[in-house]
Design a protein around this motif. Structure first.
Motif, PDB file in Angstrom:
ATOM      1  N   LEU A  16       0.741  -1.140   0.013  1.00 36.03           N
ATOM      2  CA  LEU A  16       0.098   0.129   0.195  1.00 36.03           C
ATOM      3  C   LEU A  16       0.739   1.322   0.070  1.00 36.03           C
ATOM      4  O   LEU A  16       0.459   2.303   0.054  1.00 36.03           O
ATOM      5  N   GLU A  17       2.063   1.082   0.278  1.00 35.28           N
ATOM      6  CA  GLU A  17       3.045   2.248   0.272  1.00 35.28           C
ATOM      7  C   GLU A  17       3.046   3.043  -1.185  1.00 35.28           C
ATOM      8  O   GLU A  17       3.215   2.543  -1.945  1.00 35.28           O
ATOM      9  N   PRO A  18       2.743   4.255  -1.071  1.00 29.00           N
ATOM     10  CA  PRO A  18       2.823   5.058  -2.425  1.00 29.00           C
ATOM     11  C   PRO A  18       4.358   5.005  -2.982  1.00 29.00           C
ATOM     12  O   PRO A  18       5.493   4.827  -2.501  1.00 29.00           O
TER      13      PRO A  18
ATOM     14  N   ASP B 113      -0.955  -0.679  -9.040  1.00 25.82           N
ATOM     15  CA  ASP B 113      -1.817  -0.301  -7.865  1.00 25.82           C
ATOM     16  C   ASP B 113      -1.420   0.630  -6.769  1.00 25.82           C
ATOM     17  O   ASP B 113      -2.307   0.672  -5.794  1.00 25.82           O
ATOM     18  N   LYS B 114      -0.154   1.168  -6.856  1.00 27.21           N
ATOM     19  CA  LYS B 114       0.276   2.043  -5.667  1.00 27.21           C
ATOM     20  C   LYS B 114       0.057   3.323  -6.306  1.00 27.21           C
ATOM     21  O   LYS B 114       0.351   3.908  -7.617  1.00 27.21           O
ATOM     22  N   LYS B 115      -0.169   4.571  -5.294  1.00 23.41           N
ATOM     23  CA  LYS B 115      -0.544   5.916  -5.676  1.00 23.41           C
ATOM     24  C   LYS B 115       0.822   6.377  -6.045  1.00 23.41           C
ATOM     25  O   LYS B 115       1.826   6.131  -5.245  1.00 23.41           O
ATOM     26  N   LEU B 116       0.967   7.095  -7.086  1.00 26.22           N
ATOM     27  CA  LEU B 116       2.098   7.869  -7.540  1.00 26.22           C
ATOM     28  C   LEU B 116       1.832   9.252  -6.839  1.00 26.22           C
ATOM     29  O   LEU B 116       1.393  10.260  -7.259  1.00 26.22           O
ATOM     30  N   ASP B 117       2.771   9.234  -5.959  1.00 22.34           N
ATOM     31  CA  ASP B 117       2.660  10.453  -4.644  1.00 22.34           C
ATOM     32  C   ASP B 117       3.702  11.440  -5.076  1.00 22.34           C
ATOM     33  O   ASP B 117       4.855  11.325  -4.417  1.00 22.34           O
ATOM     34  N   THR B 118       3.438  12.286  -6.001  1.00 25.03           N
ATOM     35  CA  THR B 118       4.402  13.147  -6.461  1.00 25.03           C
ATOM     36  C   THR B 118       3.707  14.267  -7.329  1.00 25.03           C
ATOM     37  O   THR B 118       2.736  14.068  -7.707  1.00 25.03           O
ATOM     38  N   PHE B 119       4.251  15.469  -7.539  1.00 27.84           N
ATOM     39  CA  PHE B 119       3.597  16.526  -8.172  1.00 27.84           C
ATOM     40  C   PHE B 119       3.197  16.358  -9.328  1.00 27.84           C
ATOM     41  O   PHE B 119       2.159  16.943  -9.850  1.00 27.84           O
ATOM     42  N   TYR B 120       3.617  15.172 -10.267  1.00 24.03           N
ATOM     43  CA  TYR B 120       3.200  14.968 -11.765  1.00 24.03           C
ATOM     44  C   TYR B 120       2.365  13.698 -11.303  1.00 24.03           C
ATOM     45  O   TYR B 120       1.934  13.229 -12.527  1.00 24.03           O
TER      46      TYR B 120
ATOM     47  N   GLY C  92      -8.307  11.494 -11.274  1.00 24.87           N
ATOM     48  CA  GLY C  92      -7.420  12.294 -11.340  1.00 24.87           C
ATOM     49  C   GLY C  92      -6.005  11.938 -11.020  1.00 24.87           C
ATOM     50  O   GLY C  92      -5.234  12.677 -10.628  1.00 24.87           O
ATOM     51  N   GLN C  93      -6.047  10.671 -10.130  1.00 26.44           N
ATOM     52  CA  GLN C  93      -4.727  10.189  -9.477  1.00 26.44           C
ATOM     53  C   GLN C  93      -4.071   9.083 -10.103  1.00 26.44           C
ATOM     54  O   GLN C  93      -4.941   8.089 -10.501  1.00 26.44           O
ATOM     55  N   VAL C  94      -2.869   9.140 -10.504  1.00 26.19           N
ATOM     56  CA  VAL C  94      -2.047   8.095 -11.367  1.00 26.19           C
ATOM     57  C   VAL C  94      -1.797   7.128 -10.252  1.00 26.19           C
ATOM     58  O   VAL C  94      -1.295   7.197  -9.075  1.00 26.19           O
TER      59      VAL C  94
END
Length: 200
Positions: free
Chosen positions: A23-25, A118-125, A112-114
């Motif tokens: 689950l870690e992004p 299956d892990k969230k891309l947690d960055t400005f882009y 709207g979230q990449v």
């Protein structure tokens, strides 16, 4: 009996750690927003490119303010997530964009979230924005002006894309301003170079 209880306890801990890890992004510690390098010296193989479209604009005329220094892609150079690439489109036009997913990865967009594997891309882009503004900040600003397509922009910020899996020679690119740009799969052979920054 003690051994069975101990083994079961260890198994639960391992499963818990594995679940937590899954689950870690995905983060990007190296790429920062609105921080385009200034290149003072260029080598003979590098070249200058003037980008004339605002597909990468994050609110500061990013990538269109000054000519850009392009370093050609050479064999053995590793393409990384966050890299701004230079390539030729199917119409033989020149363009730039940002790499968000790498070969073999699965990518999808939910509201709207990449997400990568299956892990969230947690960055400005990693999410939809408009001129560098996140969804809430954008609507807060625009509601004061009261002259925009509210429903259309809400659809934009809630963009969805079904999951696709990239082949071993494919990358996925997304322009920094989704509304003004594009997104899609690109073959490694079609990437001509990297944007290093502005020419001094």
């Amino acid at each position: 009996m003690k051994h069975i209880g101990l083994s079961f306890g260890v198994l639960l801990i391992l499963v818990g750690c594995s679940f937590k890890t899954s689950l870690e992004p995905i983060t990007d510690q190296y790429t920062t927003p609105n921080n385009i390098a200034t290149i003072e010296t260029i080598s003979p193989e590098m070249f200058i490119y003037q980008h004339h479209y605002d597909n990468m604009d994050r609110g500061n005329h990013d990538y269109i303010e000054k000519p850009l220094v392009i370093e050609p892609l050479v064999d053995g150079y590793k393409i990384s997530r966050g890299d701004v690439i230079f390539f030729h489109t199917t119409n033989e036009e020149k363009d730039i964009s940002r790499i968000v997913a790498l070969p073999g990865e699965e990518i999808k967009i939910i509201e709207g979230q990449v997400y990568i594997n299956d892990k969230k891309l947690d960055t400005f882009y990693g999410f939809a924005h408009r001129l560098g503004l996140e969804k809430d900040r954008y609507f807060e600003m625009m509601d004061d002006r009261n002259q925009y397509n509210n429903n259309g922009m809400r659809e934009y910020f809630d963009t969805n894309m079904d999951q696709i899996k990239l082949a071993s020679d494919e990358y996925y690119f997304i322009d920094d301003d989704w509304m003004r740009g594009k997104m899609g799969v690109i073959k490694e052979q079609d990437i001509a170079g990297f944007v290093l920054g502005y020419i001094e």
